[in-house]
Design an enzyme around this catalytic site. Structure first.
Site, short mmCIF file in Angstrom:
data_model
loop_
_atom_site.label_atom_id
_atom_site.label_comp_id
_atom_site.label_asym_id
_atom_site.label_seq_id
_atom_site.Cartn_x
_atom_site.Cartn_y
_atom_site.Cartn_z
N ASP A 176 2.50 6.54 47.30
CA ASP A 176 3.18 6.13 46.18
C ASP A 176 2.10 4.62 46.90
OD1 ASP A 176 4.57 3.90 45.27
OD2 ASP A 176 6.13 4.55 46.68
N SER B 21 -2.99 -0.20 28.51
CA SER B 21 -2.06 -0.11 27.45
C SER B 21 -1.93 -0.74 26.18
CB SER B 21 -0.58 0.09 27.53
OG SER B 21 0.70 0.15 26.45
N TYR C 117 6.61 -3.70 32.22
CA TYR C 117 6.00 -2.51 31.44
C TYR C 117 4.62 -3.97 31.04
CZ TYR C 117 2.47 0.73 30.11
OH TYR C 117 2.26 2.00 30.18
N LYS D 210 1.21 -5.00 32.56
CA LYS D 210 -0.25 -4.20 31.48
C LYS D 210 -1.23 -5.40 31.33
CE LYS D 210 0.55 0.05 31.92
NZ LYS D 210 -0.45 0.89 32.82
N THR E 11 1.70 12.38 26.38
CA THR E 11 2.20 12.80 28.28
C THR E 11 3.95 12.59 28.62
OG1 THR E 11 2.24 10.41 28.50
CG2 THR E 11 -0.30 11.44 28.16
#
Length: 246
Positions: free
Chosen positions: A59, A137, A150, A154, A185
């Site tokens: 992890d 991203s 997120y 990013k 994905t």
């Protein structure tokens, strides 16, 4: 196609999606690949197609795990030339409903892990004159609905890439980032919207030309990791089918 012969590459998120595509492509181009992910069964399946590759389950959200991963890679192969930080997680949530634990998880997986790995790998990469490719991203260069954690992580990964590039400009190390748009994905095919979410806000993140295949983005990563990109340092490459072009 740049050859990666005699290079050792550490690839996170290697059990599926883009990470698996990178592991396979790097192996085809001659690299020795050390894969990292949490799912041992899927890693075993992927690395059946990665000749000479090795892998470990970990992890990467913890500093100790990242340090151990790098040490194991160097112990197994004797060196480390390329670090590719692919592992990430994106779950859409209304910002007002994001818990402290949600926020911590978003940053731990998408930003802390790549930082910990970069820090642990620096001695070996500097010694080898190596390369780091961080997978950010388009959420790292624009806003996306229901994705506060997120996007923050990013954007941070893009900033980390640029900071490292400036710091190590005079050293034998290249650091670049790739910002994919939507890819076919598990992260995309398995996502779900928050209850009552506005789908029009979500569709703003879609590219008119559609989704990328993981192999297309893997090819960009292989270029940045290889000798043909010797002049590329501190770049943030958009691989988004034109989504952010205008």
């Amino acid at each position: 196609m740049s050859s990666l012969s005699n290079k050792v590459a550490l690839v996170t998120g290697a059990s599926s999606g883009l990470g698996a595509a990178v592991a396979r492509l790097f192996a085809r181009r001659g690299a020795s690949v050390f894969g990292v992910a949490r799912d041992e069964q899927r890693l075993t399946e992927v690395f059946a197609e990665v000749p000479g590759g090795r892998f470990v389950t970990a992890d990467i959200a913890t500093s100790a795990a990242c340090r151990s991963v790098v040490e194991q890679c160097v112990a197994d192969f004797g060196r480390l030339d390329i670090l590719v930080n692919v592992a990430g997680a994106h779950r859409m949530r209304r910002t007002g409903e994001v818990t402290d634990e949600d926020w911590d998880h978003d940053l731990a997986v998408n930003l802390n892990g790549p930082f910990y790995l970069c820090r642990a790998a620096l001695p070996a990469l500097l010694d080898a004159g190596g390369a780091i490719v961080n997978v950010a991203s388009i959420a790292g260069v624009e806003g996306q609905a229901y994705s506060a954690g997120y996007c923050a992580a990013k954007h941070g990964l893009v900033g980390l890439t640029r900071a490292l590039a400036v710091e190590f400009t005079a050293d034998r190390l290249r650091v670049n980032a790739v910002c994919p748009g939507g890819m076919l994905t598990p992260q995309i095919t398995g996502f779900s919207l928050p209850d009552g979410a506005d789908p029009n806000l979500v569709l703003r993140a879609a590219a008119p030309r559609g989704m990328n295949e993981p192999e297309e983005v893997a090819a960009v990563i292989a270029f940045l990791a290889g000798p043909d990109a010797s002049a590329v340092h501190g770049a943030v490459y958009l691989a988004d089918n034109g989504k952010t072009a205008g």
